[in-house]
Scaffold this motif. Structure first.
Motif, PDB file in Angstrom:
ATOM      1  N   LEU A 132       0.824  -1.218   0.000  1.00  0.00           N
ATOM      2  CA  LEU A 132       0.000   0.000   0.000  1.00  0.00           C
ATOM      3  C   LEU A 132       0.858   1.268   0.000  1.00  0.00           C
ATOM      4  O   LEU A 132       0.377   2.350   0.347  1.00  0.00           O
ATOM      5  N   THR A 133       2.113   1.136  -0.380  1.00  0.00           N
ATOM      6  CA  THR A 133       3.055   2.257  -0.282  1.00  0.00           C
ATOM      7  C   THR A 133       3.143   3.030  -1.594  1.00  0.00           C
ATOM      8  O   THR A 133       3.344   2.434  -2.652  1.00  0.00           O
ATOM      9  N   GLY A 134       3.027   4.330  -1.514  1.00  0.00           N
ATOM     10  CA  GLY A 134       3.292   5.287  -2.582  1.00  0.00           C
ATOM     11  C   GLY A 134       2.901   4.801  -3.965  1.00  0.00           C
ATOM     12  O   GLY A 134       2.034   3.956  -4.075  1.00  0.00           O
ATOM     13  N   PRO A 135       3.571   5.314  -5.016  1.00  0.00           N
ATOM     14  CA  PRO A 135       4.543   6.400  -4.996  1.00  0.00           C
ATOM     15  C   PRO A 135       3.897   7.755  -4.703  1.00  0.00           C
ATOM     16  O   PRO A 135       2.728   7.954  -4.982  1.00  0.00           O
ATOM     17  N   PHE A 136       4.729   8.634  -4.125  1.00  0.00           N
ATOM     18  CA  PHE A 136       4.266   9.993  -3.859  1.00  0.00           C
ATOM     19  C   PHE A 136       4.330  10.801  -5.152  1.00  0.00           C
ATOM     20  O   PHE A 136       5.274  10.644  -5.932  1.00  0.00           O
ATOM     21  N   PRO A 137       3.357  11.658  -5.376  1.00  0.00           N
ATOM     22  CA  PRO A 137       3.401  12.461  -6.603  1.00  0.00           C
ATOM     23  C   PRO A 137       4.584  13.438  -6.578  1.00  0.00           C
ATOM     24  O   PRO A 137       4.969  13.929  -5.519  1.00  0.00           O
ATOM     25  N   ALA A 138       5.170  13.663  -7.760  1.00  0.00           N
ATOM     26  CA  ALA A 138       6.225  14.675  -7.868  1.00  0.00           C
ATOM     27  C   ALA A 138       5.627  16.045  -7.564  1.00  0.00           C
ATOM     28  O   ALA A 138       4.504  16.330  -7.967  1.00  0.00           O
ATOM     29  N   GLN A 139       6.373  16.852  -6.834  1.00  0.00           N
ATOM     30  CA  GLN A 139       5.893  18.191  -6.500  1.00  0.00           C
ATOM     31  C   GLN A 139       6.982  19.215  -6.767  1.00  0.00           C
ATOM     32  O   GLN A 139       8.159  18.949  -6.534  1.00  0.00           O
ATOM     33  N   SER A 140       6.568  20.371  -7.210  1.00  0.00           N
ATOM     34  CA  SER A 140       7.505  21.494  -7.281  1.00  0.00           C
ATOM     35  C   SER A 140       7.575  22.151  -5.907  1.00  0.00           C
ATOM     36  O   SER A 140       6.639  22.084  -5.115  1.00  0.00           O
ATOM     37  N   MET A 141       8.724  22.764  -5.643  1.00  0.00           N
ATOM     38  CA  MET A 141       8.902  23.452  -4.371  1.00  0.00           C
ATOM     39  C   MET A 141       8.177  24.799  -4.443  1.00  0.00           C
ATOM     40  O   MET A 141       8.328  25.509  -5.430  1.00  0.00           O
ATOM     41  N   PRO A 142       7.378  25.128  -3.447  1.00  0.00           N
ATOM     42  CA  PRO A 142       6.738  26.447  -3.494  1.00  0.00           C
ATOM     43  C   PRO A 142       7.759  27.557  -3.252  1.00  0.00           C
ATOM     44  O   PRO A 142       8.806  27.317  -2.656  1.00  0.00           O
TER      45      PRO A 142
END
Lengths: 362, 362
Positions: free
Chosen positions: A341-351
């Motif tokens: 049930l692990t990830g993947p985490f979505p890619a995010q830009s740094m604010p």
């Protein structure tokens, strides 16, 4: 706030059949039973690709961007050192890998920080369910003396107003006449949190039809998870219980069985849970059922963070909630399933955050 | 560590002509004078598009990615709550908008956090120049009791080793036989920091030939900045002094003139500066010359963070360093010029950090 308490557990069912709290209103009861029954028809459900949002706060890119900025902004804390992200680290498991959190001035909180990943799918927020929505939850830590430590929410609002660079973002998110206030801050943060979902785990790919996504051990663990009875409470795509109307809490008693060594070892009766909010004896040791995703990242476990490994957490739950003593192999199989049930985490830009006025002192 | 002290200031020159510290070795002297002279030839220099890196630690994408992960990893601190990014917030001005920083357990540091933006262009690191390189700097805060609070660097290294997910990143950065140790951690962080540069400010566009990039007030302020004599120390593309061999500090006495109200008001003699490191009387109140970029973001100013606005900071410097009392209009012009040295910050992706073992307690 209304809540559901299944009371006793039933064995080997994929559906949650909650018996209803004695204060539950009849109209809600009918809705719940219908929902529970619908949940029973589906077996292993993948997480939706989009989190549900309330009608008065639809998720938009502009709002989620502002929410991300605020989520990372330490200026919402009295000392200027603690942000939402400090205890809900979305560069990792959405929590803080500590037994209990540490807020301003190094103060310790009383409970383990729940992960923000997939919090959008929980019935209510906080371990004791004291917030019916992400919007209401977002306001809590800002004014909690041992978290972000603002004496009053208005002081946090005033800070955001004095940071001149924020207003254009609020207007893009909420319209040209928008103002910066506690509600718009909370709504933006909640909108961002609804983007923090992980619908593409190996489990989800399996549930969507890719039967090769799970290993043999994980499939064994999946079957054991159902057979042992974990699904009586940990049902639905987030494993946090049946779909309920927004703000309706899915609560369970923990521990239910106390004839085991775990209750004392992990001090499971020390915290009254929901009763600490309501003051009602019948809420003693009731807890909002948490989801089970991304557990690889969220150790240590439980509301007090005293259980360090996933197989141990599985054994504790089977014993205290189902009166079943699992052997190492069974616990390892179920843990292997939970790891799927692990990830993947979505890619995010740094604010990028607007600058601080020089005379804004912390 | 060798260092340069210009001693008295000269008026209206764009070049830095440092008189050389009495301990300076002759070979270095020749090199410095040659460099200073070369710097004098160029007037307004744009920031290079790439930061220089030492021969033994070239900047690579793999190393910078690992460095970014470590830069944001709170597990390098004793409590698991403070990362490099906590006091050097690269979502904003690369510092922490506090007069002095707050580390583990809410402890206060003694000096204002310098911005990490463009630190790659500084002659030496820390206000007192006690680290000759970004690599050496990176090791300092981890074991500083009032910053990240690790009792020993080896304990931080051990944490990173126990987080199993890190090793592949170290191998991609440093080769298949790489190990996780203090040096590889520091080298990765330094490599990331060399990507934290802002070479596309309005000033840089002006210096590269776009004469419309600055407003009339900013051009007036630019001329005043030179005429008043600020460029005697704040020279070069980073306004932090002439290019010197790596690790050679460009130090100045601050305050030089004490016949003004600012010295007492802002307690400018309270901190011995470089002498607190060397113990030498001749280093009393010597400071590494800081850069002047992104000041819009880095209030409050100076080593003790006691000056809140940019025009006031300009007046203080003119008075204490050049014995000149600027009026409000002159200070506003120079502040407007300095504002042209702002950003933009490069877009960055958020790093994703490997999970924590459940028995790694903080």
């Amino acid at each position: 706030m209304t809540h559901v308490n299944t009371g006793r557990r039933r064995r080997a069912t994929l559906a949650a059949f909650p018996t209803v709290h004695r204060l539950m209103r009849p109209v809600l009861l009918a809705a719940l039973l219908s929902l529970a029954s619908a949940a029973g028809a589906a077996e292993w459900q993948a997480l939706p690709m989009v989190a549900p949002a309330p009608a008065d706060n639809p998720t938009t890119p502009e709002k989620a961007l502002l929410g991300k900025m605020l989520f990372f902004d330490t200026r919402l804390s009295s000392t200027g050192t603690v942000a939402c992200a400090s205890c809900h680290n979305v560069m990792e498991g959405g929590d803080d890998h500590r037994p209990t959190s540490m807020g301003v001035h190094g103060q310790l909180g009383g409970r383990n920080a729940p992960t923000v990943w997939n919090a959008a799918f929980l019935s209510v927020q906080f371990w004791d369910g004291r917030a019916p929505s992400l919007e209401e939850q977002a306001k809590g830590p800002i004014v909690n003396p041992s978290e972000m430590g603002m004496p009053k929410m208005e002081l946090a609002v005033d800070r955001m107003r004095r940071i001149g660079g924020y207003l254009p973002y609020f207007r893009r998110a909420f319209g040209a006449s928008a103002t910066i206030d506690a509600d718009s801050i909370a709504r933006a943060i909640a909108a961002y949190e609804r983007t923090l979902i992980t619908p593409d785990s190996a489990y989800d790919r399996y549930a969507r039809g890719d039967k090769s996504a799970l290993s043999a051990q994980q499939r064994r663990g999946m079957q054991a998870f159902a057979d042992v009875g974990c699904t009586a409470c940990h049902s639905g795509p987030n494993f946090s219980g049946p779909a309920l109307p927004q703000g309706t809490g899915f609560f369970q008693k923990f521990p239910t069985y106390t004839n085991n060594p775990y209750v004392a070892r992990y001090r499971l009766l020390d915290d009254g849970g929901r009763a600490t909010v309501t003051g009602k004896p019948e809420d003693q040791n009731l807890w909002r059922v948490p989801g089970l995703r991304n557990l690889v990242y969220t150790a240590p476990y439980f509301h007090n963070g005293l259980v360090q490994t996933l197989p141990e957490a599985v054994k504790v739950m089977a014993s205290t909630q189902l009166d079943k003593q699992l052997d190492d192999a069974q616990a390892a199989d179920i843990a292997a399933f939970l790891e799927s049930l692990t990830g993947p985490f979505p890619a995010q830009s740094m604010p990028q955050l607007p600058p601080t006025p020089g005379d804004m002192l912390h």
